[in-house]
Each structure stands twice: as structure tokens, then as C-alpha cells.
Motif scaffolding. Structure first.
Motif, PDB file in Angstrom:
ATOM      1  N   ALA A 149       9.224  14.207  47.595  1.00 25.14           N
ATOM      2  CA  ALA A 149       8.635  13.073  46.882  1.00 25.14           C
ATOM      3  C   ALA A 149       7.145  13.302  46.646  1.00 25.14           C
ATOM      4  O   ALA A 149       6.636  13.054  45.542  1.00 25.14           O
ATOM      5  CB  ALA A 149       8.873  11.785  47.663  1.00 25.14           C
ATOM      6  N   GLU A 150       6.442  13.773  47.662  1.00 24.26           N
ATOM      7  CA  GLU A 150       5.005  14.027  47.516  1.00 24.26           C
ATOM      8  C   GLU A 150       4.737  15.115  46.484  1.00 24.26           C
ATOM      9  O   GLU A 150       3.848  14.977  45.644  1.00 24.26           O
ATOM     10  CB  GLU A 150       4.407  14.424  48.868  1.00 24.26           C
ATOM     11  CG  GLU A 150       4.328  13.293  49.856  1.00 24.26           C
ATOM     12  CD  GLU A 150       3.945  13.752  51.261  1.00 24.26           C
ATOM     13  OE1 GLU A 150       3.705  14.959  51.480  1.00 24.26           O
ATOM     14  OE2 GLU A 150       3.903  12.882  52.159  1.00 24.26           O
ATOM     15  N   GLN A 151       5.508  16.206  46.551  1.00 26.84           N
ATOM     16  CA  GLN A 151       5.293  17.320  45.625  1.00 26.84           C
ATOM     17  C   GLN A 151       5.591  16.928  44.178  1.00 26.84           C
ATOM     18  O   GLN A 151       4.914  17.380  43.259  1.00 26.84           O
ATOM     19  CB  GLN A 151       6.165  18.520  46.022  1.00 26.84           C
ATOM     20  CG  GLN A 151       5.800  19.148  47.338  1.00 26.84           C
ATOM     21  CD  GLN A 151       4.409  19.738  47.333  1.00 26.84           C
ATOM     22  OE1 GLN A 151       3.977  20.336  46.364  1.00 26.84           O
ATOM     23  NE2 GLN A 151       3.689  19.548  48.419  1.00 26.84           N
ATOM     24  N   LEU A 152       6.617  16.106  43.986  1.00 26.64           N
ATOM     25  CA  LEU A 152       7.004  15.718  42.629  1.00 26.64           C
ATOM     26  C   LEU A 152       6.253  14.484  42.136  1.00 26.64           C
ATOM     27  O   LEU A 152       6.323  14.144  40.953  1.00 26.64           O
ATOM     28  CB  LEU A 152       8.509  15.460  42.562  1.00 26.64           C
ATOM     29  CG  LEU A 152       9.415  16.650  42.877  1.00 26.64           C
ATOM     30  CD1 LEU A 152      10.873  16.241  42.785  1.00 26.64           C
ATOM     31  CD2 LEU A 152       9.122  17.819  41.955  1.00 26.64           C
ATOM     32  N   GLY A 153       5.589  13.786  43.053  1.00 28.43           N
ATOM     33  CA  GLY A 153       4.862  12.586  42.661  1.00 28.43           C
ATOM     34  C   GLY A 153       5.770  11.413  42.310  1.00 28.43           C
ATOM     35  O   GLY A 153       5.458  10.636  41.406  1.00 28.43           O
ATOM     36  N   VAL A 154       6.900  11.319  43.002  1.00 26.96           N
ATOM     37  CA  VAL A 154       7.845  10.215  42.785  1.00 26.96           C
ATOM     38  C   VAL A 154       8.118   9.542  44.122  1.00 26.96           C
ATOM     39  O   VAL A 154       7.899  10.135  45.179  1.00 26.96           O
ATOM     40  CB  VAL A 154       9.173  10.706  42.152  1.00 26.96           C
ATOM     41  CG1 VAL A 154       8.920  11.331  40.778  1.00 26.96           C
ATOM     42  CG2 VAL A 154       9.887  11.695  43.052  1.00 26.96           C
ATOM     43  N   PRO A 155       8.622   8.299  44.106  1.00 28.17           N
ATOM     44  CA  PRO A 155       8.952   7.627  45.364  1.00 28.17           C
ATOM     45  C   PRO A 155      10.104   8.324  46.089  1.00 28.17           C
ATOM     46  O   PRO A 155      10.945   8.976  45.465  1.00 28.17           O
ATOM     47  CB  PRO A 155       9.372   6.217  44.924  1.00 28.17           C
ATOM     48  CG  PRO A 155       8.852   6.049  43.536  1.00 28.17           C
ATOM     49  CD  PRO A 155       8.769   7.416  42.950  1.00 28.17           C
ATOM     50  N   GLU A 156      10.145   8.163  47.420  1.00 32.62           N
ATOM     51  CA  GLU A 156      11.224   8.752  48.216  1.00 32.62           C
ATOM     52  C   GLU A 156      12.588   8.238  47.753  1.00 32.62           C
ATOM     53  O   GLU A 156      13.565   8.981  47.743  1.00 32.62           O
ATOM     54  CB  GLU A 156      11.025   8.446  49.705  1.00 32.62           C
ATOM     55  CG  GLU A 156       9.921   9.246  50.338  1.00 32.62           C
ATOM     56  CD  GLU A 156       9.795   8.978  51.826  1.00 32.62           C
ATOM     57  OE1 GLU A 156      10.833   8.939  52.528  1.00 32.62           O
ATOM     58  OE2 GLU A 156       8.656   8.812  52.292  1.00 32.62           O
ATOM     59  N   GLY A 157      12.655   6.977  47.387  1.00 33.68           N
ATOM     60  CA  GLY A 157      13.911   6.397  46.921  1.00 33.68           C
ATOM     61  C   GLY A 157      14.441   7.099  45.685  1.00 33.68           C
ATOM     62  O   GLY A 157      15.648   7.270  45.523  1.00 33.68           O
ATOM     63  N   THR A 158      13.539   7.513  44.810  1.00 33.19           N
ATOM     64  CA  THR A 158      13.937   8.249  43.606  1.00 33.19           C
ATOM     65  C   THR A 158      14.542   9.597  43.987  1.00 33.19           C
ATOM     66  O   THR A 158      15.565  10.017  43.433  1.00 33.19           O
ATOM     67  CB  THR A 158      12.733   8.445  42.668  1.00 33.19           C
ATOM     68  OG1 THR A 158      12.208   7.168  42.324  1.00 33.19           O
ATOM     69  CG2 THR A 158      13.110   9.199  41.415  1.00 33.19           C
ATOM     70  N   VAL A 159      13.913  10.268  44.942  1.00 29.69           N
ATOM     71  CA  VAL A 159      14.434  11.561  45.408  1.00 29.69           C
ATOM     72  C   VAL A 159      15.829  11.357  46.004  1.00 29.69           C
ATOM     73  O   VAL A 159      16.767  12.104  45.694  1.00 29.69           O
ATOM     74  CB  VAL A 159      13.485  12.214  46.429  1.00 29.69           C
ATOM     75  CG1 VAL A 159      14.114  13.455  47.051  1.00 29.69           C
ATOM     76  CG2 VAL A 159      12.164  12.557  45.775  1.00 29.69           C
ATOM     77  N   LYS A 160      15.975  10.346  46.849  1.00 27.73           N
ATOM     78  CA  LYS A 160      17.272  10.077  47.480  1.00 27.73           C
ATOM     79  C   LYS A 160      18.332   9.752  46.440  1.00 27.73           C
ATOM     80  O   LYS A 160      19.466  10.227  46.531  1.00 27.73           O
ATOM     81  CB  LYS A 160      17.146   8.931  48.479  1.00 27.73           C
ATOM     82  CG  LYS A 160      16.339   9.289  49.701  1.00 27.73           C
ATOM     83  CD  LYS A 160      16.166   8.078  50.609  1.00 27.73           C
ATOM     84  CE  LYS A 160      15.276   8.387  51.795  1.00 27.73           C
ATOM     85  NZ  LYS A 160      15.077   7.203  52.643  1.00 27.73           N
ATOM     86  N   SER A 161      17.964   8.959  45.451  1.00 29.61           N
ATOM     87  CA  SER A 161      18.906   8.595  44.393  1.00 29.61           C
ATOM     88  C   SER A 161      19.347   9.824  43.601  1.00 29.61           C
ATOM     89  O   SER A 161      20.534  10.015  43.324  1.00 29.61           O
ATOM     90  CB  SER A 161      18.253   7.576  43.462  1.00 29.61           C
ATOM     91  OG  SER A 161      19.069   7.320  42.356  1.00 29.61           O
ATOM     92  N   ARG A 162      18.385  10.652  43.247  1.00 30.41           N
ATOM     93  CA  ARG A 162      18.711  11.874  42.503  1.00 30.41           C
ATOM     94  C   ARG A 162      19.601  12.798  43.337  1.00 30.41           C
ATOM     95  O   ARG A 162      20.544  13.404  42.811  1.00 30.41           O
ATOM     96  CB  ARG A 162      17.438  12.608  42.094  1.00 30.41           C
ATOM     97  CG  ARG A 162      16.661  11.907  41.015  1.00 30.41           C
ATOM     98  CD  ARG A 162      15.365  12.634  40.702  1.00 30.41           C
ATOM     99  NE  ARG A 162      14.558  11.900  39.743  1.00 30.41           N
ATOM    100  CZ  ARG A 162      13.328  12.228  39.416  1.00 30.41           C
ATOM    101  NH1 ARG A 162      12.744  13.289  39.963  1.00 30.41           N
ATOM    102  NH2 ARG A 162      12.655  11.505  38.542  1.00 30.41           N
ATOM    103  N   LEU A 163      19.294  12.916  44.619  1.00 31.12           N
ATOM    104  CA  LEU A 163      20.121  13.749  45.504  1.00 31.12           C
ATOM    105  C   LEU A 163      21.547  13.209  45.571  1.00 31.12           C
ATOM    106  O   LEU A 163      22.516  13.973  45.458  1.00 31.12           O
ATOM    107  CB  LEU A 163      19.530  13.798  46.912  1.00 31.12           C
ATOM    108  CG  LEU A 163      18.451  14.816  47.173  1.00 31.12           C
ATOM    109  CD1 LEU A 163      17.839  14.607  48.552  1.00 31.12           C
ATOM    110  CD2 LEU A 163      18.990  16.225  47.052  1.00 31.12           C
TER     111      LEU A 163
END
Length: 180
Positions: A149-163
């Protein structure tokens, strides 16, 4: 800034380039540092190219060239060798984690493993870029969700959703192809 150098091309003649920041002696030193750092022979050209790229990026960003390019290149090569070992260990740990998840009696043959690898690669190719990126960072680079999330500049929830969406799509694809 950076002076043009003459370097040996693929053939036996010399090729003049204005963009090559390393001379032949510096390139040999970089190769030696990488080799002594444990980087396999086959990966040495990539390591040399990485050193060149970092030096060119430094110049392109407007920073002054290092006072001693040879010493700077050797330090960068040493860091690249350490990065190579870290990546190798990370890959080994990932393999161990995946092996631990698989029941011992269901160990696949080499052919089954190859088929599974091909099916996963095809499935990854079909994912949207954003989903493929988080899958690779999470499962291949072994980064935690917070770091992604930090590297991509998106919220953690967005990363989890995409995963979640990507893994579900990969699972569906593997079942459709009757790989699993």
C-alpha cells in the motif's frame, strides 16, 4: 558531466558511445565485485547494466557525477550482489512456505508442477495490471500488505480488495482449466 567512453561491443571492434558511463576497466571491476559477491556468471551482464543505469539516472536527475566513478560503481555492485542474495533467500522462503502448505502425500510430479506453473502464468497474464501487480508484490516479492500500500500509494483496503479479486479469478481459472 559524464564523459563519453569507448567500450568493446559484441564483435571484436570497438564501438564508441557517448552514453556509456563505464570504461572497460570499471566494467571489469564491477563484474569482479559482483562475482566475488556470489552473483552467478549468467547474471553478471545484468548487474553491470544495473550499475550503468544507476549512474545514468544519477546524471539525468541533475546530480553531479561521483568523484571516483570506479569506487562508486564498486559500491553499487556490492549492493546489487547483496540484493541478489536477498531475492534468492526470499524466493527460497516462498518455495518453502508453498511446500509446507501442500500435503506430503500429494506432492506433484515435475510435469504437474510445470503445468501448474504455466497455468498460473497464463492466469496472471489475464489479470488487470493493478491486480497482477499486487499479486506479484504479495506472493512473489513476499511484501506485506502495508508495504504494498505504501509503495503504490493506495489504502491497505484497496490492496486487500485487489488481492482478493485476483486470487479468486486465478482460482476460477485454474479450476476451469482443470489444473487443480
Amino acid at each position: 558531466m559524464l564523459r563519453g567512453r569507448i567500450r568493446r561491443g559484441r564483435g571484436s571492434s570497438y564501438v564508441a558511445t557517448d552514453d556509456d558511463p563505464l570504461d572497460a576497466a570499471q566494467e571489469r571491476r564491477v563484474r569482479a565485485v559482483l562475482a566475488l559477491g556470489g552473483v552467478p556468471q549468467a547474471d553478471l551482464p545484468d548487474g553491470v547494466q544495473q550499475v550503468r543505469l544507476r549512474l545514468l539516472e544519477r546524471a539525468a536527475s541533475g546530480r553531479e557525477a561521483p568523484r571516483d566513478v570506479s569506487a562508486w560503481a564498486a559500491v553499487v555492485a556490492s549492493n546489487l550482489a547483496m540484493d541478489w542474495h536477498r531475492a534468492k533467500r526470499r524466493q527460497e522462503r516462498l518455495g518453502e512456505r508453498l511446500a509446507a502448505l501442500r500435503p506430503a502425500e500429494a506432492a506433484p510430479s515435475g510435469e504437474e508442477t510445470s503445468l501448474l506453473s504455466l497455468a498460473v502464468a497464463r492466469g496472471l497474464d489475464e489479470l488487470p495490471d493493478a491486480q497482477r501487480q499486487v499479486v506479484v508484490l504479495r506472493f512473489y516479492a513476499d511484501l506485506p500488505v502495508r508495504s504494498i500500500a505504501e509503495q503504490l500509494g493506495v489504502p491497505e483496503g484497496t490492496v486487500k480488495s485487489r488481492l482478493h479479486t485476483a486470487v479468486r479469478a486465478l482460482r476460477t481459472r485454474l479450476h476451469e482449466d482443470e489444473v487443480v
